[in-house]
Design a protein around this motif. Structure first.
Motif, PDB file in Angstrom:
ATOM      1  N   ILE A 158      18.861  65.822  31.219  1.00 51.50           N
ATOM      2  CA  ILE A 158      19.403  66.058  29.881  1.00 51.50           C
ATOM      3  C   ILE A 158      19.342  67.551  29.583  1.00 51.50           C
ATOM      4  N   ASP A 159      20.499  68.179  29.537  1.00 52.57           N
ATOM      5  CA  ASP A 159      20.531  69.591  29.173  1.00 52.57           C
ATOM      6  C   ASP A 159      20.893  69.724  27.695  1.00 52.57           C
ATOM      7  N   GLY A 160      20.983  70.944  27.216  1.00 50.93           N
ATOM      8  CA  GLY A 160      21.258  71.162  25.799  1.00 50.93           C
ATOM      9  C   GLY A 160      22.597  70.615  25.361  1.00 50.93           C
ATOM     10  N   ARG A 161      23.607  70.707  26.227  1.00 51.76           N
ATOM     11  CA  ARG A 161      24.936  70.217  25.867  1.00 51.76           C
ATOM     12  C   ARG A 161      24.942  68.696  25.717  1.00 51.76           C
ATOM     13  N   ILE A 162      24.308  68.010  26.649  1.00 53.40           N
ATOM     14  CA  ILE A 162      24.251  66.538  26.562  1.00 53.40           C
ATOM     15  C   ILE A 162      23.471  66.109  25.336  1.00 53.40           C
ATOM     16  N   LEU A 163      22.346  66.773  25.077  1.00 52.44           N
ATOM     17  CA  LEU A 163      21.535  66.411  23.918  1.00 52.44           C
ATOM     18  C   LEU A 163      22.307  66.638  22.622  1.00 52.44           C
ATOM     19  N   ALA A 164      23.028  67.746  22.540  1.00 52.46           N
ATOM     20  CA  ALA A 164      23.808  68.024  21.336  1.00 52.46           C
ATOM     21  C   ALA A 164      24.879  66.959  21.117  1.00 52.46           C
ATOM     22  N   SER A 165      25.518  66.511  22.178  1.00 57.29           N
ATOM     23  CA  SER A 165      26.532  65.465  22.056  1.00 57.29           C
ATOM     24  C   SER A 165      25.928  64.156  21.585  1.00 57.29           C
ATOM     25  N   THR A 166      24.789  63.799  22.151  1.00 58.64           N
ATOM     26  CA  THR A 166      24.126  62.551  21.772  1.00 58.64           C
ATOM     27  C   THR A 166      23.700  62.571  20.309  1.00 58.64           C
ATOM     28  N   LEU A 171      24.266  61.254  14.490  1.00 55.55           N
ATOM     29  CA  LEU A 171      24.330  61.736  13.115  1.00 55.55           C
ATOM     30  C   LEU A 171      25.610  61.277  12.423  1.00 55.55           C
ATOM     31  N   VAL A 172      26.731  61.413  13.107  1.00 60.43           N
ATOM     32  CA  VAL A 172      28.001  60.994  12.512  1.00 60.43           C
ATOM     33  C   VAL A 172      27.995  59.487  12.248  1.00 60.43           C
ATOM     34  N   THR A 173      27.457  58.726  13.186  1.00 58.79           N
ATOM     35  CA  THR A 173      27.377  57.270  13.006  1.00 58.79           C
ATOM     36  C   THR A 173      26.551  56.925  11.779  1.00 58.79           C
ATOM     37  N   PHE A 174      25.418  57.567  11.629  1.00 55.13           N
ATOM     38  CA  PHE A 174      24.555  57.274  10.491  1.00 55.13           C
ATOM     39  C   PHE A 174      25.228  57.642   9.169  1.00 55.13           C
ATOM     40  N   LEU A 175      25.828  58.812   9.111  1.00 57.28           N
ATOM     41  CA  LEU A 175      26.453  59.245   7.866  1.00 57.28           C
ATOM     42  C   LEU A 175      27.632  58.349   7.489  1.00 57.28           C
ATOM     43  N   MET A 176      28.476  58.041   8.447  1.00 56.39           N
ATOM     44  CA  MET A 176      29.644  57.210   8.162  1.00 56.39           C
ATOM     45  C   MET A 176      29.242  55.792   7.753  1.00 56.39           C
ATOM     46  N   SER A 177      28.179  55.273   8.358  1.00 57.97           N
ATOM     47  CA  SER A 177      27.781  53.902   8.058  1.00 57.97           C
ATOM     48  C   SER A 177      27.101  53.774   6.700  1.00 57.97           C
ATOM     49  N   ASN A 178      26.632  54.870   6.129  1.00 60.26           N
ATOM     50  CA  ASN A 178      25.911  54.804   4.864  1.00 60.26           C
ATOM     51  C   ASN A 178      26.659  55.429   3.695  1.00 60.26           C
ATOM     52  N   LEU A 179      27.909  55.861   3.909  1.00 66.53           N
ATOM     53  CA  LEU A 179      28.654  56.481   2.818  1.00 66.53           C
ATOM     54  C   LEU A 179      28.814  55.539   1.633  1.00 66.53           C
ATOM     55  N   SER A 180      29.066  54.279   1.903  1.00 64.76           N
ATOM     56  CA  SER A 180      29.328  53.328   0.813  1.00 64.76           C
ATOM     57  C   SER A 180      28.096  53.073  -0.036  1.00 64.76           C
ATOM     58  N   VAL A 196      30.909  46.296   2.289  1.00 61.16           N
ATOM     59  CA  VAL A 196      30.008  47.416   2.572  1.00 61.16           C
ATOM     60  C   VAL A 196      29.152  47.102   3.790  1.00 61.16           C
ATOM     61  N   PHE A 197      28.607  45.882   3.834  1.00 56.46           N
ATOM     62  CA  PHE A 197      27.776  45.490   4.970  1.00 56.46           C
ATOM     63  C   PHE A 197      28.593  45.467   6.253  1.00 56.46           C
ATOM     64  N   TYR A 198      29.797  44.955   6.161  1.00 58.77           N
ATOM     65  CA  TYR A 198      30.657  44.858   7.337  1.00 58.77           C
ATOM     66  C   TYR A 198      30.977  46.241   7.896  1.00 58.77           C
ATOM     67  N   VAL A 199      31.331  47.174   7.025  1.00 56.76           N
ATOM     68  CA  VAL A 199      31.661  48.531   7.459  1.00 56.76           C
ATOM     69  C   VAL A 199      30.451  49.184   8.127  1.00 56.76           C
ATOM     70  N   ARG A 200      29.290  49.023   7.517  1.00 57.07           N
ATOM     71  CA  ARG A 200      28.091  49.642   8.091  1.00 57.07           C
ATOM     72  C   ARG A 200      27.803  49.085   9.481  1.00 57.07           C
ATOM     73  N   THR A 201      27.855  47.767   9.643  1.00 56.31           N
ATOM     74  CA  THR A 201      27.590  47.164  10.948  1.00 56.31           C
ATOM     75  C   THR A 201      28.612  47.599  11.975  1.00 56.31           C
ATOM     76  N   LEU A 202      29.873  47.631  11.555  1.00 59.96           N
ATOM     77  CA  LEU A 202      30.937  48.004  12.486  1.00 59.96           C
ATOM     78  C   LEU A 202      30.801  49.443  12.945  1.00 59.96           C
ATOM     79  N   VAL A 203      30.489  50.347  12.036  1.00 63.69           N
ATOM     80  CA  VAL A 203      30.335  51.760  12.409  1.00 63.69           C
ATOM     81  C   VAL A 203      29.130  51.940  13.326  1.00 63.69           C
ATOM     82  N   ASP A 204      28.025  51.265  13.014  1.00 66.00           N
ATOM     83  CA  ASP A 204      26.844  51.355  13.881  1.00 66.00           C
ATOM     84  C   ASP A 204      27.140  50.814  15.272  1.00 66.00           C
ATOM     85  N   LEU A 205      27.895  49.730  15.346  1.00 66.03           N
ATOM     86  CA  LEU A 205      28.257  49.178  16.647  1.00 66.03           C
ATOM     87  C   LEU A 205      29.127  50.164  17.424  1.00 66.03           C
ATOM     88  N   ALA A 206      30.062  50.810  16.742  1.00 63.32           N
ATOM     89  CA  ALA A 206      30.906  51.800  17.402  1.00 63.32           C
ATOM     90  C   ALA A 206      30.075  52.964  17.929  1.00 63.32           C
TER      91      ALA A 206
END
Length: 438
Positions: A158-166, A171-180, A196-206
């Motif tokens: 795991i280098d810095g580039r891989i860690l940054a991508s992960t 972070l994007v998954t968490f923010l998008m799933s909790n916007l509602s 709201v629950f459906y969107v959160r679960t779907l985004v987390d799964l993605a």
């Protein structure tokens, strides 16, 4: 801004903490462990208590400090993973990102089903059973799915580039799933209750699928690089064997020519001078005959003669007790791979020993019942640390080294044999035990 509790009944903090702990447990079980069994169990139990406490603390904070609560929970998960897994800070960060998204997914899925079938403040036994089945089943399914991405004996650097991508995906998954749950007026926010629950679960799964696919792709790439490096090493060893074989044949031919020359020289006049010169000449070539090992297998003879000569140039004494006929069932490439890599590693390690008297290598090949035993030992006088059953490379370019021992392990596995390394009174011991075909 609409407070979470005013919009929908949020996931209980203890449930979120349990899901986060379970997700961390999945990746801890998949990765090499830093701790032994008892300390590991104690660390996991302490981690569960800590995550429960952190989540309860986060729940008591005002909405403006919501992000602080999440940072504390994330820090607790990272600390638990780093404590239990034998990895560096970047490797722990990569596992944390995956565990965090998985924990969010499991908590969201369970709560979505709970609110659909039950809801309310009362916890009936049916509700508890649903909780146990969903959380336990989801963690088990995630373990089985991710196991393909964590094969034993193979680590992804795991280098810095891989860690940054992960971390970015997490972070994007968490923010998008909790916007509602923060606001229902945004362009990406759900506006209907159950939606709201459906969107959160779907985004987390993605997010989970994206992280899984990224690691799977990285794993395939690393395997391709490793296979290429191992094949290159095999070809190099074989080329060295062919060169050594030609050199040995030339030496043997020269040795026989010299014997005839000596015989002719002794027949000349001036016997005193001729005899003295002949004795000196015979003595000068005597080493060629002595160094030509006769083990019963010509490939083994060539490899041992070549490697012993290399060791002697570094002041290393090699002792061989070898019955080469024991490995007649192995093909040339396998013998070259085993003896070449084992002795190369032994010579490299022993050459670093400060005391010349302790620069020793021992080779033993013999039959034990229906098995061929190949044992390579070299003195190193230190402590042995193993990573996935192999010592870590001491070379600077660690990504392109360390394949020699893996090639030996593959050669043993090809014959349903075993391969082990361990330390024994300051000696590094490599041992192969291979069944001899009937």
């Amino acid at each position: 801004m609409i407070p979470i509790e005013d919009a929908l009944q949020d996931i209980p903090r203890w449930l979120t903490g349990t899901a986060e702990w379970g997700a961390a447990l999945v990746y801890i079980l998949l990765a090499p462990k830093r701790l032994r069994r008892v300390p590991l169990i104690a660390a996991l139990a302490g981690g569960l208590m800590l995550l429960w406490g952190v989540q309860e603390l986060a729940g008591s904070l005002p909405l403006g400090l919501w992000s602080l609560g999440m940072v504390l929970a994330g820090g607790a998960m990272y600390g638990l993973i780093w404590l239990c897994v034998d990895t560096d800070a970047r490797g722990a960060g990569d596992l944390f990102a995956r565990a965090f998204v998985l924990g969010e997914l499991i908590a969201s899925l369970e709560w979505q089903l709970d609110q659909h079938f039950f809801g309310g403040p009362d916890w009936t036994w049916q509700r508890v059973v649903l909780l146990a089945v969903v959380v336990g089943g989801s963690l088990g399914a995630a373990f089985l799915v991710e196991r393909r991405n964590f094969p034993p004996g193979l680590r992804i650097a795991i280098d810095g580039r891989i860690l940054a991508s992960t971390l970015s995906i997490a972070l994007v998954t968490f923010l998008m799933s909790n916007l509602s749950f923060i606001s229902d007026t945004g362009p990406f926010s759900a506006r209907e209750g159950r939606e709201v629950f459906y969107v959160r679960t779907l985004v987390d799964l993605a997010g989970f699928i994206a992280l899984y696919a990224m690691r799977s792709q990285r794993l395939q790439l690393q395997r391709a690089i490793e296979n290429q490096s191992m094949n290159t090493l095999l070809r190099t060893q074989h080329e060295q064997y062919l060169a050594s074989r030609q050199q040995a044949d030339a030496v043997n031919a020269r040795y026989h020519d010299m014997k005839h020359y000596i015989t002719a020289l002794r027949g000349e006049e001036d016997e005193g001078v001729r005899a003295r010169l002949a004795d000196e000449l015979e003595e000068s070539v005597r080493g060629y005959g002595a160094s030509a090992l006769r083990t019963g297998n010509s490939v083994v003879d060539t490899m041992l003669a070549t490697k012993v000569a290399q060791a002697e140039t570094r002041g290393i004494t090699v002792t061989c007790v070898v019955d080469g006929s024991v490995v007649d069932f192995m093909d040339v490439m396998e013998i070259v791979t085993v003896f070449g890599n084992a002795l190369d590693n032994a010579i490299e390690a022993t050459s670093r020993v400060a005391d010349p008297e302790q620069r020793l290598i021992r080779v033993a090949v013999y039959r034990q019942g229906d098995f061929a035993v190949l044992r390579f030992e070299n003195y190193f006088g230190g402590e042995l640390r193993l990573v996935d059953g192999l010592p870590p490379t001491t070379k600077d370019d660690s990504h392109h080294h360390g394949y020699g021992l893996k090639n030996i392990r593959q050669a043993a596995a090809a014959h349903q044999g075993t391969f082990t390394v361990h330390a024994e009174d300051g000696w590094f011991v490599l041992r192969m035990l291979v069944p001899i075909p009937g």
